[in-house]
Design a protein around this motif. Structure first.
Motif, PDB file in Angstrom:
ATOM      1  N   GLU A  87       0.830  -1.208   0.000  1.00 33.80           N
ATOM      2  CA  GLU A  87       0.000   0.000   0.000  1.00 33.80           C
ATOM      3  C   GLU A  87       0.862   1.256   0.000  1.00 33.80           C
ATOM      4  OE1 GLU A  87      -4.085  -1.368   2.299  1.00 33.80           O
ATOM      5  OE2 GLU A  87      -2.287  -0.939   3.466  1.00 33.80           O
ATOM      6  N   GLN A  88       1.939   1.244   0.772  1.00 32.69           N
ATOM      7  CA  GLN A  88       2.840   2.391   0.801  1.00 32.69           C
ATOM      8  C   GLN A  88       3.525   2.574  -0.550  1.00 32.69           C
ATOM      9  OE1 GLN A  88       5.443   1.488   4.092  1.00 32.69           O
ATOM     10  NE2 GLN A  88       4.075   2.415   5.600  1.00 32.69           N
ATOM     11  N   PHE A  89       3.986   1.464  -1.109  1.00 34.14           N
ATOM     12  CA  PHE A  89       4.667   1.508  -2.403  1.00 34.14           C
ATOM     13  C   PHE A  89       3.728   1.996  -3.503  1.00 34.14           C
ATOM     14  CE2 PHE A  89       5.492  -0.891  -6.380  1.00 34.14           C
ATOM     15  CZ  PHE A  89       6.684  -0.280  -6.744  1.00 34.14           C
ATOM     16  N   ALA A  90       2.527   1.406  -3.569  1.00 33.42           N
ATOM     17  CA  ALA A  90       1.567   1.775  -4.609  1.00 33.42           C
ATOM     18  C   ALA A  90       1.107   3.218  -4.440  1.00 33.42           C
ATOM     19  CB  ALA A  90       0.370   0.830  -4.574  1.00 33.42           C
ATOM     20  N   GLY A  91       0.902   3.640  -3.200  1.00 31.25           N
ATOM     21  CA  GLY A  91       0.484   5.015  -2.947  1.00 31.25           C
ATOM     22  C   GLY A  91       1.526   6.017  -3.409  1.00 31.25           C
ATOM     23  N   LYS A  92       2.789   5.703  -3.184  1.00 33.23           N
ATOM     24  CA  LYS A  92       3.877   6.584  -3.617  1.00 33.23           C
ATOM     25  C   LYS A  92       3.899   6.701  -5.136  1.00 33.23           C
ATOM     26  CE  LYS A  92       8.914   7.046  -3.555  1.00 33.23           C
ATOM     27  NZ  LYS A  92      10.199   6.418  -3.146  1.00 33.23           N
ATOM     28  N   LYS A  93       3.726   5.579  -5.839  1.00 35.27           N
ATOM     29  CA  LYS A  93       3.752   5.595  -7.301  1.00 35.27           C
ATOM     30  C   LYS A  93       2.559   6.367  -7.865  1.00 35.27           C
ATOM     31  CE  LYS A  93       7.547   3.572  -7.324  1.00 35.27           C
ATOM     32  NZ  LYS A  93       8.738   4.441  -7.556  1.00 35.27           N
ATOM     33  N   CYS A  94       1.419   6.278  -7.201  1.00 34.38           N
ATOM     34  CA  CYS A  94       0.249   7.039  -7.654  1.00 34.38           C
ATOM     35  C   CYS A  94       0.468   8.538  -7.479  1.00 34.38           C
ATOM     36  CB  CYS A  94      -0.996   6.593  -6.890  1.00 34.38           C
ATOM     37  SG  CYS A  94      -1.681   5.024  -7.464  1.00 34.38           S
ATOM     38  N   GLN A  95       1.121   8.926  -6.398  1.00 36.52           N
ATOM     39  CA  GLN A  95       1.431  10.342  -6.193  1.00 36.52           C
ATOM     40  C   GLN A  95       2.391  10.840  -7.267  1.00 36.52           C
ATOM     41  OE1 GLN A  95       0.160  12.651  -4.016  1.00 36.52           O
ATOM     42  NE2 GLN A  95      -1.321  11.015  -3.613  1.00 36.52           N
ATOM     43  N   GLU A  96       3.377  10.038  -7.601  1.00 33.39           N
ATOM     44  CA  GLU A  96       4.322  10.409  -8.659  1.00 33.39           C
ATOM     45  C   GLU A  96       3.615  10.493 -10.008  1.00 33.39           C
ATOM     46  OE1 GLU A  96       7.279   7.390  -8.436  1.00 33.39           O
ATOM     47  OE2 GLU A  96       8.182   8.162  -6.586  1.00 33.39           O
ATOM     48  N   LEU A  97       2.634   9.622 -10.203  1.00 38.24           N
ATOM     49  CA  LEU A  97       1.906   9.586 -11.473  1.00 38.24           C
ATOM     50  C   LEU A  97       1.166  10.890 -11.743  1.00 38.24           C
ATOM     51  CD1 LEU A  97       0.651   8.132 -13.942  1.00 38.24           C
ATOM     52  CD2 LEU A  97      -1.114   7.256 -12.395  1.00 38.24           C
TER      53      LEU A  97
ATOM     54  N   ALA B 235      -1.364   0.664 -13.038  1.00 37.65           N
ATOM     55  CA  ALA B 235      -0.886   1.471 -14.164  1.00 37.65           C
ATOM     56  C   ALA B 235       0.298   2.338 -13.743  1.00 37.65           C
ATOM     57  CB  ALA B 235      -2.023   2.335 -14.698  1.00 37.65           C
ATOM     58  N   ALA B 236       0.210   2.933 -12.557  1.00 34.89           N
ATOM     59  CA  ALA B 236       1.290   3.791 -12.065  1.00 34.89           C
ATOM     60  C   ALA B 236       2.571   2.992 -11.846  1.00 34.89           C
ATOM     61  CB  ALA B 236       0.863   4.464 -10.762  1.00 34.89           C
ATOM     62  N   ILE B 237       2.443   1.802 -11.291  1.00 31.13           N
ATOM     63  CA  ILE B 237       3.610   0.945 -11.066  1.00 31.13           C
ATOM     64  C   ILE B 237       4.230   0.540 -12.397  1.00 31.13           C
ATOM     65  CG2 ILE B 237       4.335  -1.322 -10.212  1.00 31.13           C
ATOM     66  CD1 ILE B 237       2.117  -0.978  -8.038  1.00 31.13           C
ATOM     67  N   SER B 238       3.399   0.187 -13.363  1.00 31.43           N
ATOM     68  CA  SER B 238       3.893  -0.208 -14.684  1.00 31.43           C
ATOM     69  C   SER B 238       4.612   0.950 -15.363  1.00 31.43           C
ATOM     70  CB  SER B 238       2.731  -0.684 -15.558  1.00 31.43           C
ATOM     71  OG  SER B 238       2.070  -1.793 -14.976  1.00 31.43           O
TER      72      SER B 238
END
Length: 253
Positions: free
Chosen positions: A7-17, A120-123
């Protein structure tokens, strides 16, 4: 409640997105295009308003979200995904295996829209894409990782346009076939070879094809299509956009 590592990892990538996507959409004015069409075999997406106002984007398919089953499916797991580059997304799966992130390793599972944007953000981050684009049909949302903007004279774009018809109203679009009686004046019914929706992928041997109720009665009289029933129908060529405008107007409620 403490967030998990995922959740922390995915949340960070979404913020960057958010910033990446805003720059991407602004740079190429993607919000100005009203129509889309993609060729899965070429992994090429066309956004357009008309033949003079358009852009061609090379993409990698990330996955799809089904409105019907409310499930996510990664492109590498989807046997109907024919894009030649979909194997690139396996890098995300491998990352998930190393970090025990099951949402990145299972082929399909229940999900929601927030999950989809996380994937999508992680990809995007792992494959160094330019940005993301999502196309929606009646049944599916497809998430694309954009990797390049192509020139209209490039070999891939020329190939892409060879299999299209030019409509005076909608410009370049996929071909479709209708009987002579279907129009936008009076509803006449709408019979099809198979159930269709705009933007759907077609098998190589399939076409969008439709005819009115009267043509269906004649077709049944002659036990199918033959010289007589085809003469009555006088099938003509239209574009995909015209086809679905006619479908919406003529189909029985």
């Amino acid at each position: 409640m403490k967030k998990t590592d995922y959740e922390q990892f995915a949340g960070k990538k979404c913020q960057e997105l958010i910033q990446i996507q805003e720059r991407f959409r602004t740079q190429f004015e993607l919000g100005n295009y009203q129509q889309w069409y993609y060729d899965a075999e070429l992994a090429l997406l066309r956004l357009y308003n008309n033949d003079e106002d358009q852009i061609y984007l090379k993409y990698i398919p990330i996955g799809t979200f089904s409105f019907t089953s409310e499930t996510w499916m990664w492109s590498w797991f989807n046997e109907h995904s024919v894009e030649p580059n979909k194997g690139s997304i396996l890098a995300v799966k491998e990352f998930g295996i190393k970090n025990n992130y099951t949402k990145l390793t299972e082929g399909t599972f229940p999900a929601d829209e927030f999950d989809c944007w996380e994937f999508a953000a992680i990809s995007l981050d792992m494959l160094n894409g330019m940005g993301l684009y999502r196309v929606s049909t009646e049944k599916l949302q497809s998430y694309f990782l954009i990797t390049a903007v192509l020139d209209e004279n490039s070999r891939e774009v020329v190939h892409f346009n060879q299999a299209k018809v030019t409509c005076k109203i909608h410009g370049l679009s996929r071909p479709a076939f209708i009987c002579q009686h279907l129009d936008l004046k009076n509803p006449k019914g709408f019979e099809e070879s198979f159930d269709t929706y705009k933007g759907m992928e077609l098998d190589e041997e399939d076409d969008f094809a439709a005819w009115c109720d009267e043509c269906e009665r004649v077709r049944m009289k002659y036990n199918g299509w033959n010289e007589d029933s085809e003469e009555f129908a006088k099938i003509k060529l239209v574009c995909e956009d015209c086809y679905f405008e006619l479908k919406d107007f003529n189909k029985a409620e």
